[in-house]
Every structure is written in structure tokens, then in C-alpha cells.
Design an enzyme around this catalytic site. Structure first.
Site, mmCIF file in Angstrom:
data_model
loop_
_atom_site.group_PDB
_atom_site.id
_atom_site.type_symbol
_atom_site.label_atom_id
_atom_site.label_comp_id
_atom_site.label_asym_id
_atom_site.label_seq_id
_atom_site.Cartn_x
_atom_site.Cartn_y
_atom_site.Cartn_z
ATOM 1 N N ASP A 1 67.995 38.847 10.871
ATOM 2 C CA ASP A 1 68.679 39.331 12.066
ATOM 3 C C ASP A 1 69.578 40.484 11.620
ATOM 4 O O ASP A 1 70.581 40.271 10.948
ATOM 5 C CB ASP A 1 69.493 38.188 12.673
ATOM 6 C CG ASP A 1 70.279 38.599 13.906
ATOM 7 O OD1 ASP A 1 70.291 39.792 14.253
ATOM 8 O OD2 ASP A 1 70.900 37.715 14.522
ATOM 9 N N CYS B 1 76.731 38.665 21.767
ATOM 10 C CA CYS B 1 75.612 37.728 21.782
ATOM 11 C C CYS B 1 75.287 37.368 23.229
ATOM 12 O O CYS B 1 76.130 36.810 23.936
ATOM 13 C CB CYS B 1 75.958 36.464 20.998
ATOM 14 S SG CYS B 1 74.651 35.226 21.077
ATOM 15 N N GLY C 1 72.431 35.709 12.976
ATOM 16 C CA GLY C 1 73.738 36.350 12.974
ATOM 17 C C GLY C 1 74.789 35.482 13.628
ATOM 18 O O GLY C 1 75.949 35.457 13.202
ATOM 19 N N ARG D 1 64.158 43.917 19.707
ATOM 20 C CA ARG D 1 64.686 43.018 20.736
ATOM 21 C C ARG D 1 65.311 43.839 21.852
ATOM 22 O O ARG D 1 66.109 44.742 21.575
ATOM 23 C CB ARG D 1 65.742 42.089 20.143
ATOM 24 C CG ARG D 1 66.291 41.076 21.143
ATOM 25 C CD ARG D 1 67.280 40.162 20.499
ATOM 26 N NE ARG D 1 68.627 40.356 21.040
ATOM 27 C CZ ARG D 1 69.691 39.711 20.602
ATOM 28 N NH1 ARG D 1 69.592 38.859 19.601
ATOM 29 N NH2 ARG D 1 70.872 39.938 21.149
#
Length: 288
Positions: A83, A120, A44, A156
């Protein structure tokens, strides 16, 4: 799901480490396959940078990501792990995301437990996590929605505290996750990863960034990981080479003696399949 997808699913679940690299478009995916990796993971971070010129803040939509991922799947023969960010909403949105990406042909999906829109963790100092129960519910919805049990559901957790990461990882496995992925900032040495692997009782998915990329040996990675990905090497390599060569080109107005070697036209045509397309043209374009 094709046989290769089923094969990497079984290998990853059995902790027979599947090594992969991060693709951000079809061409980078083709080069990953050519290099000999067992799988490609769509990044991503890279998709946002290459298609929007924007940071990885979930600025693109599910359908925009799906469009890129679908082209990557169509362009290569090795399995693709997608992702899928936060799943683009709540648990119901996650179910649609799973169905759409399965139809596109992916071998697995990675879902993270941040609030949406996400940040992120490789670039942000602070991220906002979902309550544990909501994060687990989204993984449960993802596992329920998949049409093939071999589709990997990778949970995740962006928790930066080891105890919290363990709690979340265990809850996600109970909810149906096949692999659990900690972020690099949660640990700073291999023993922490080993403790985490033992606590969650499933193989890890590791995105090899920071100390994970620089300090771990391949053998250590294979001790704990079912999936090991170099997510940004392709993107950062292309960026460095383009900056250097384009900078020299702009200054000199000549392509002689560029800092980095360039691919020949013949090599490039082979990579993207000109010969195969020309053969099909000869076969099917009657009278041309």
C-alpha cells in the site's frame, strides 16, 4: 523479481484470483504466510495504527512505510503487495516511490487518486480527489518507473460515483495500470462490480471491507478480481484479543483463565524462527 512474484503477477493479470490478507508488521505477515495465503498486502491503515498509534491520514512518510514493508518482505517467502498511498507527492515522487519499493522486493504497489495527504475512505465521510488527468499522469509515471514489467501497478480510485469511477478506471488502465481498485462505498451490489470490471477491461483489486466482506461469496469475488485482500482482519483480531486479555489481566492481576487463549512459548519460538537462528549460532559462533 523472484519467481513467486512473477507468478502472482501473471495470475492476477489473468484474473486467476490471488487471495491475500493485510499485514501491518513482520509478525502478522508471518502468520498470514503460515495460514496459507498466496500473498500479503501491507495495510497503511494498520501500519499507521500499529507504528504511530494514529489514524490513516498519511501521517507517516514514504521512508517510514518503506522500512516496515522492507521488514515484511524480508520475513516471509510469499509475495508482498505494498500500500503506497498517494505515492507521497506528484508524479516525480511516485517514480521514486516505485524504484524504492521495487528495490525492497515487493511484487506490486497500490496507488490511490486522492489529494495528498489522503484520508482513509473506510473512516472518512468525504475525500478530495485529484483531477483525472493528474491521477492518470501519476499512474503513467509509476508504470514508466518500474524496472520489471511484472511489478503490478494497481490504480485505486476513491471516486464514490460509478460513472466517475469508470472514467477514472479506464484512464488509469490506458496509463498503464494492471489492475483497478474501486472503494467499497462506490457500489452496493455485485452487479455494479461486474459492470465496472467489464468497463475497465482489466481484473479488479478488491479490498474486502464492509459489504464486500460481508455479502460477496468467494465465487463472486473470483468472477471479477485478480487480487482479493482481507486488509484488516489480522489487525482487528489482534486488537480485540489484546484488549480482552489485557483488560482481564489488569483487573485480576493473574493470567489464569484469560478470555482468549495465548500462544505457548514453544509455538511462538517456532513462528519467529528460533530453531533456525540457534542452528546458525551453533554453526558460525565459534567457541560459544
Amino acid at each position: 523479481m523472484n519467481q513467486q512474484n512473477s507468478g502472482i503477477s501473471a495470475a492476477a493479470k489473468a484474473s486467476q484470483t490471488v487471495w491475500a490478507a493485510g499485514a501491518y508488521d513482520a509478525l502478522s505477515a508471518q502468520l498470514i504466510e503460515e495460514a496459507g495465503f498466496a500473498a500479503a498486502m501491507t495495510t497503511g491503515f494498520g501500519i499507521s495504527a500499529s507504528h504511530l498509534g494514529q489514524p490513516d491520514l498519511e501521517l507517516y512518510t514514504m521512508s517510514e512505510n518503506l522500512s516496515v514493508v522492507g521488514k515484511i518482505v524480508d520475513s516471509i517467502g510469499i509475495p508482498v503487495i505494498a500500500d503506497t498511498d498517494t505515492g507521497y507527492g506528484n508524479a516525480i515522487n511516485v517514480m521514486r516511490t516505485v524504484r524504492e519499493f521495487e528495490r525492497a522486493g515487493v511484487a506490486g504497489m497500490i496507488f490511490e487518486d486522492q489529494e495528498s495527504p489522503k484520508r482513509c475512505p473506510a473512516a472518512a465521510n468525504r475525500v478530495e480527489l485529484l483531477p483525472l488527468q493528474e491521477g492518470a499522469a501519476k499512474i503513467r509515471a509509476a508504470a514508466h518507473a518500474r524496472s520489471n514489467e511484472d511489478t503490478l501497478i494497481i490504480a485505486r480510485t476513491d471516486a464514490m460515483d460509478e460513472a466517475e469511477a469508470v472514467d477514472r478506471g479506464q484512464a488509469y488502465v490506458e496509463a498503464g495500470a494492471d489492475l483497478v481498485q474501486p472503494i467499497s462505498k462506490c457500489f452496493n451490489e455485485f452487479d455494479g462490480l461486474a459492470r465496472f470490471r467489464e468497463a475497465v477491461r482489466v481484473p479488479l483489486s478488491l479490498q474486502l471491507l464492509g459489504w464486500l466482506e460481508n455479502d460477496l461469496t468467494p465465487g463472486q469475488v473470483e468472477e471479477v478480481a485478480g487480487l482479493a485482500v482481507f486488509p484488516l482482519v489480522a489487525l482487528m483480531t489482534a486488537t480485540a484479543a489484546l484488549r480482552a486479555n489485557l483488560g482481564a489481566l489488569a483487573r485480576r492481576h493473574s493470567s489464569a483463565q484469560l478470555p482468549n487463549e495465548v500462544t505457548t512459548m514453544g509455538e511462538f519460538k517456532s513462528i519467529v524462527g528460533f530453531e533456525e537462528l540457534e542452528a546458525m549460532q551453533s554453526r558460525f559462533l565459534i567457541g560459544r
